[in-house]
Design a protein around this motif. Structure first.
Motif, mmCIF file in Angstrom:
data_model
loop_
_atom_site.group_PDB
_atom_site.id
_atom_site.type_symbol
_atom_site.label_atom_id
_atom_site.label_comp_id
_atom_site.label_asym_id
_atom_site.label_seq_id
_atom_site.Cartn_x
_atom_site.Cartn_y
_atom_site.Cartn_z
ATOM 1 N N SER A 132 73.198 18.534 -53.627
ATOM 2 C CA SER A 132 72.026 18.564 -52.782
ATOM 3 C C SER A 132 71.961 19.592 -51.731
ATOM 4 C CB SER A 132 71.600 17.185 -52.293
ATOM 5 O OG SER A 132 70.437 17.329 -51.715
ATOM 6 N N THR A 133 70.843 20.297 -51.983
ATOM 7 C CA THR A 133 70.870 21.325 -50.810
ATOM 8 C C THR A 133 69.436 20.795 -49.954
ATOM 9 O OG1 THR A 133 69.109 22.684 -51.878
ATOM 10 C CG2 THR A 133 71.470 23.008 -52.069
ATOM 11 N N THR A 134 69.326 19.243 -49.925
ATOM 12 C CA THR A 134 67.947 18.977 -49.188
ATOM 13 C C THR A 134 68.437 17.848 -48.449
ATOM 14 O OG1 THR A 134 66.570 19.576 -50.997
ATOM 15 C CG2 THR A 134 65.776 17.777 -49.607
ATOM 16 N N SER A 135 67.988 17.800 -47.085
ATOM 17 C CA SER A 135 67.997 16.803 -46.071
ATOM 18 C C SER A 135 66.552 15.867 -46.361
ATOM 19 C CB SER A 135 68.087 17.292 -44.680
ATOM 20 O OG SER A 135 67.991 16.184 -43.801
ATOM 21 N N ILE A 136 66.933 14.721 -46.900
ATOM 22 C CA ILE A 136 65.727 13.926 -47.305
ATOM 23 C C ILE A 136 65.299 13.045 -46.025
ATOM 24 C CG2 ILE A 136 64.907 12.201 -48.997
ATOM 25 C CD1 ILE A 136 66.785 13.050 -50.679
ATOM 26 N N ALA A 137 64.101 13.213 -45.755
ATOM 27 C CA ALA A 137 63.383 12.345 -44.621
ATOM 28 C C ALA A 137 62.697 11.060 -45.136
ATOM 29 C CB ALA A 137 62.566 13.278 -43.870
ATOM 30 N N SER A 138 62.545 10.175 -44.208
ATOM 31 C CA SER A 138 61.898 9.074 -44.211
ATOM 32 C C SER A 138 60.683 9.322 -45.227
ATOM 33 C CB SER A 138 61.720 7.912 -43.101
ATOM 34 O OG SER A 138 63.006 7.706 -42.840
ATOM 35 N N GLN A 139 59.931 10.331 -44.648
ATOM 36 C CA GLN A 139 58.528 10.586 -45.284
ATOM 37 C C GLN A 139 58.559 11.095 -46.579
ATOM 38 O OE1 GLN A 139 59.805 11.669 -42.392
ATOM 39 N NE2 GLN A 139 58.347 10.923 -40.741
ATOM 40 N N ASN A 140 59.803 11.136 -47.129
ATOM 41 C CA ASN A 140 59.786 12.061 -48.548
ATOM 42 C C ASN A 140 59.829 10.858 -49.468
ATOM 43 O OD1 ASN A 140 61.780 14.631 -46.990
ATOM 44 N ND2 ASN A 140 59.747 15.120 -47.946
ATOM 45 N N ILE A 141 60.299 9.688 -49.203
ATOM 46 C CA ILE A 141 60.353 8.717 -50.070
ATOM 47 C C ILE A 141 59.606 7.436 -49.671
ATOM 48 C CG2 ILE A 141 61.959 7.019 -51.357
ATOM 49 C CD1 ILE A 141 64.197 9.153 -51.020
ATOM 50 N N VAL A 142 58.231 7.335 -50.597
ATOM 51 C CA VAL A 142 57.387 6.334 -49.997
ATOM 52 C C VAL A 142 57.602 5.107 -51.105
ATOM 53 C CG1 VAL A 142 55.079 5.834 -49.917
ATOM 54 C CG2 VAL A 142 56.163 7.820 -48.977
ATOM 55 N N PHE A 143 57.829 3.969 -50.478
ATOM 56 C CA PHE A 143 57.963 2.796 -51.295
ATOM 57 C C PHE A 143 56.517 1.989 -51.329
ATOM 58 C CE2 PHE A 143 62.230 3.578 -51.639
ATOM 59 C CZ PHE A 143 62.725 3.088 -52.848
ATOM 60 N N SER A 144 56.165 1.453 -52.500
ATOM 61 C CA SER A 144 55.013 0.169 -52.344
ATOM 62 C C SER A 144 55.467 -0.668 -53.071
ATOM 63 C CB SER A 144 53.612 0.831 -52.823
ATOM 64 O OG SER A 144 53.779 1.167 -54.306
ATOM 65 N N GLY A 145 55.156 -2.132 -52.875
ATOM 66 C CA GLY A 145 55.193 -3.263 -53.522
ATOM 67 C C GLY A 145 56.592 -3.841 -53.430
ATOM 68 N N LEU A 146 57.431 -3.496 -52.133
ATOM 69 C CA LEU A 146 58.527 -3.938 -51.952
ATOM 70 C C LEU A 146 58.447 -5.573 -51.664
ATOM 71 C CD1 LEU A 146 60.536 -1.015 -50.174
ATOM 72 C CD2 LEU A 146 61.538 -2.137 -52.278
ATOM 73 N N SER A 147 59.280 -6.174 -52.057
ATOM 74 C CA SER A 147 59.263 -7.736 -51.402
ATOM 75 C C SER A 147 59.389 -7.664 -49.850
ATOM 76 C CB SER A 147 60.491 -8.430 -52.164
ATOM 77 O OG SER A 147 60.414 -9.775 -51.482
ATOM 78 N N THR A 148 58.558 -8.434 -49.379
ATOM 79 C CA THR A 148 58.621 -8.601 -47.966
ATOM 80 C C THR A 148 59.527 -9.461 -47.538
ATOM 81 O OG1 THR A 148 56.674 -10.119 -48.022
ATOM 82 C CG2 THR A 148 56.263 -7.816 -47.601
ATOM 83 N N LEU A 149 60.522 -10.170 -48.428
ATOM 84 C CA LEU A 149 61.479 -11.128 -48.059
ATOM 85 C C LEU A 149 62.634 -10.428 -47.736
ATOM 86 C CD1 LEU A 149 60.988 -13.739 -51.055
ATOM 87 C CD2 LEU A 149 60.024 -13.824 -48.802
ATOM 88 N N PHE A 150 62.831 -9.280 -47.917
ATOM 89 C CA PHE A 150 64.043 -8.387 -47.661
ATOM 90 C C PHE A 150 63.744 -7.168 -46.787
ATOM 91 C CE2 PHE A 150 64.654 -10.698 -51.791
ATOM 92 C CZ PHE A 150 65.870 -11.532 -51.378
ATOM 93 N N ASP A 151 64.612 -6.925 -46.053
ATOM 94 C CA ASP A 151 64.453 -5.615 -45.278
ATOM 95 C C ASP A 151 65.156 -4.604 -46.179
ATOM 96 O OD1 ASP A 151 63.845 -3.657 -43.389
ATOM 97 O OD2 ASP A 151 65.131 -4.457 -41.871
ATOM 98 N N THR A 152 64.964 -3.390 -46.152
ATOM 99 C CA THR A 152 65.403 -2.292 -47.119
ATOM 100 C C THR A 152 65.815 -0.994 -46.260
ATOM 101 O OG1 THR A 152 63.037 -1.691 -47.432
ATOM 102 C CG2 THR A 152 64.243 -3.030 -48.895
ATOM 103 N N GLN A 153 66.601 -0.150 -46.697
ATOM 104 C CA GLN A 153 66.854 0.933 -46.343
ATOM 105 C C GLN A 153 67.484 1.843 -47.440
ATOM 106 O OE1 GLN A 153 70.448 0.480 -43.433
ATOM 107 N NE2 GLN A 153 71.838 0.104 -45.170
ATOM 108 N N VAL A 154 67.325 3.079 -47.236
ATOM 109 C CA VAL A 154 67.604 4.185 -48.273
ATOM 110 C C VAL A 154 68.749 4.995 -47.499
ATOM 111 C CG1 VAL A 154 66.889 6.190 -49.255
ATOM 112 C CG2 VAL A 154 65.569 4.271 -49.593
#
Length: 570
Positions: free
Chosen positions: A52-74
């Motif tokens: 990979s030649t890319t630094s992936i920022a938080s704004q580049n990966i957007v989730f919808s529908g994630l269960s609010t029972l769990f915290d998440t991280q990428v």
């Protein structure tokens, strides 16, 4: 450099495999996880790549529908991008008590977890530094960019009360709950877009008026009231006492024991003014004059040409009548220039006469439905009277009033304010086809608030909520008491300086007095105080605060729709 959508199923999905070098340029990957059922603690590959030649920022990966029972991280590694479900739930962002949110820009409060609004929570939106004008402000946002990705948390609960403070005048406010945001919609008071309407609403229908000559005696001490009253027999002293309690009264078609309306109404007006002087009160008095129907017992009719100036059926030659009273009142034929001249002259002559000296203005009936394109002669006649009043030194300070504003008429009948100073508002609960009840009331309130903002006077007419004029269903005073709260709530939502409420079964002065005068009712005599801000609409519920009372009303309901919280009881 693209937008890529990926969807989970119940067990996850095959990672997006990039055989060679992975690179992103101004791209966003949207991932729908609403069908995935996590168990917690797992790590799932989203993207795998050789390099990979890319630094992936938080704004580049957007989730919808994630269960609010769990915290998440990428987590991004040398081999790919993984979504990790943590065993801990996301932190709740709890709102409680009384919150003050200063709104100077559109930058919202960002929740970094589920937004939990506890029962009884009050939100005060302070616009002291707001200069943005109409628009939409994001107050709260649960879309959080962090931990290597962007995700949307849930909004649970709703504010018990929302209050708007210190914004510029001339604005209309609505609070809206979206899936991930709480929004404050702000529009100009002359913007009626989005409502069911008859014809299009024009933004700049009329200009700001000047009523400095009116000699304002308005007070917020209690509910400001006005009264429409008439009587065929002589008016008693106790009835004069009742009339003198109101800020404005309208007299006409009221011979009051005399031969003509002019004599009777003038005598009543004189006695009210004398009672004002004795009690250090002020009552402004309006003369009644109809632009469409020929009411009886006016002395002015002694020189009226009934054969040529009253409307006739072109086939039978019979006078056209409204059929409402006995043989019915005859209609004016405004297409005859001489009739229009008589109508204007008769009103002007009376107001400048000794009898007319006790009157502070004239009320013109039958104008709300009048349109220039449909009723050109009647319309021009009413316009010409307004010009005559303002251009004659003897009447220049007389108020020109009409039953103008009405939300179920074309453009709300707002065009009348291009030549009138004030509006009597009646039939304001009547809806347009396809219009929900709450919207009809909201438009009525907005019409009145726009007019008051532009320096006009509003005289709201109301009957017991459970019936319409003449309200024969009401036979007991308790029914009058029970029918007041919704009317009062609507009035308080619109009220600004120079707004007045009338509440009665009918205008005829007869016993028992509660049928025509309700000035003694407790709700109308409680301490009110100045408004602390404009009303705000949340769904179908509108609310507002005054110094001594908070009022709310579900505009879609009839029974128990209004509630009052009095802060000071006397």
């Amino acid at each position: 450099s693209t937008t890529i959508a990926i969807a989970f199923d119940e067990t996850g999905f095959q990672p997006w495999n990039v055989a060679q070098t992975f690179a992103m340029t101004n791209s966003i990957i949207y991932i729908d996880a609403s069908s995935y059922i996590p168990v917690g603690g797992e790590s799932m590959p989203i993207i795998s790549f050789g390099s990979s030649t890319t630094s992936i920022a938080s704004q580049n990966i957007v989730f919808s529908g994630l269960s609010t029972l769990f915290d998440t991280q990428v987590v991004t590694t040398d081999a790919g991008v993984n979504l990790e479900f943590l065993t801990t739930p996301p932190p709740d962002d709890v709102l409680s008590g009384e919150l003050s949110l200063a709104v100077a820009t559109s930058v919202p409060y960002i929740s970094q977890g589920n937004l939990q609004i506890e029962a009884g929570t009050t939100l005060i939106v302070d616009g002291t530094s707001y200069t943005g004008g109409p628009g939409t402000i994001v107050l709260y946002d649960t879309t959080f960019a962090g931990k290597g990705h962007t995700r949307t948390y849930s909004i649970n609960g709703a504010f018990d009360a929302v209050k708007v403070r210190n914004f510029p005048d001339g604005l209309w406010f609505e609070l809206k709950y979206e899936s991930s945001q709480i929004l404050l919609d702000i529009k100009a008071l002359n913007d009626y877009g989005g409502y069911v309407s008859r014809g299009s609403y024009l933004l700049d229908e009329y200009a700001v008026g000047d009523l400095s000559y009116w000699g304002n005696s308005f007070s917020w001490d209690k509910v400001p009231t006005w009264r429409n009253a008439r009587k065929n027999r002589a008016v008693r002293d106790d009835e004069i006492d009742r009339l003198a309690k109101h800020s404005i009264i309208m007299l006409g078609i009221s011979p009051s024991g005399f031969t003509y309306n002019e004599e009777g109404a003038s005598d009543t007006a004189r006695r009210v003014k004398e009672r004002n002087a004795m009690t250090n009160t002020t009552t402004k008095i309006l003369w009644y004059w109809n632009s469409h129907n020929a009411w009886s017992r006016y002395r002015a009719y002694n020189d009226f040409n009934w054969d040529e100036w009253a409307r006739k059926d072109p086939v039978t030659g019979e006078w056209i009548r409204d059929g409402g009273y006995g043989e019915g009142r005859r209609y004016y034929n405004q297409s005859v220039p001489e009739m229009r001249e008589w109508w204007i002259r008769s009103c002007m002559d009376f107001l400048k006469s000794d009898e007319g000296q006790y009157f502070d203005g004239v009320f013109i009936d039958s104008v709300a439905w009048m349109r220039e394109s449909v009723h050109p002669d009647q319309y021009q006649m009413v316009v010409d009277l307004g010009s005559a009043l303002k251009n004659d030194p003897g009447t220049a300070n007389k108020l020109y009033v009409g039953n103008a504003l009405r939300q179920n008429q074309h453009n709300g009948s707002r065009d009348k304010f291009s030549f009138m100073d004030a509006s009597y508002m009646e039939n304001w609960r009547r809806l347009l086809g396809g219009q929900p009840k709450w919207q009809g009331l909201a438009v009525t309130i907005q019409l009145a608030r726009e007019a008051l903002w532009k320096g006009r006077i509003i005289m709201l007419n109301s009957n017991p909520w459970q019936c319409d004029f003449p309200c024969n269903e009401v036979t007991e005073e308790q029914q009058m008491i029970d029918g007041l709260p919704n009317n009062l709530a609507v009035f308080l939502m619109m009220a600004e300086e120079n707004a007045y409420l009338s509440y009665a079964r009918y205008p005829l002065m007869q016993d028992p007095a509660w049928n025509w005068d309700t000035s003694d009712l407790e709700l109308l005599n409680k301490p009110l105080g100045q408004p602390l801000g404009p009303p705000i609409l949340v769904g179908t519920v509108m609310s507002r605060d005054f110094e001594y009372v908070s009022v709310s009303m579900d505009l879609q309901m009839d029974d128990n729709a209004a509630s009052f919280d009095w802060h000071l009881v006397i």
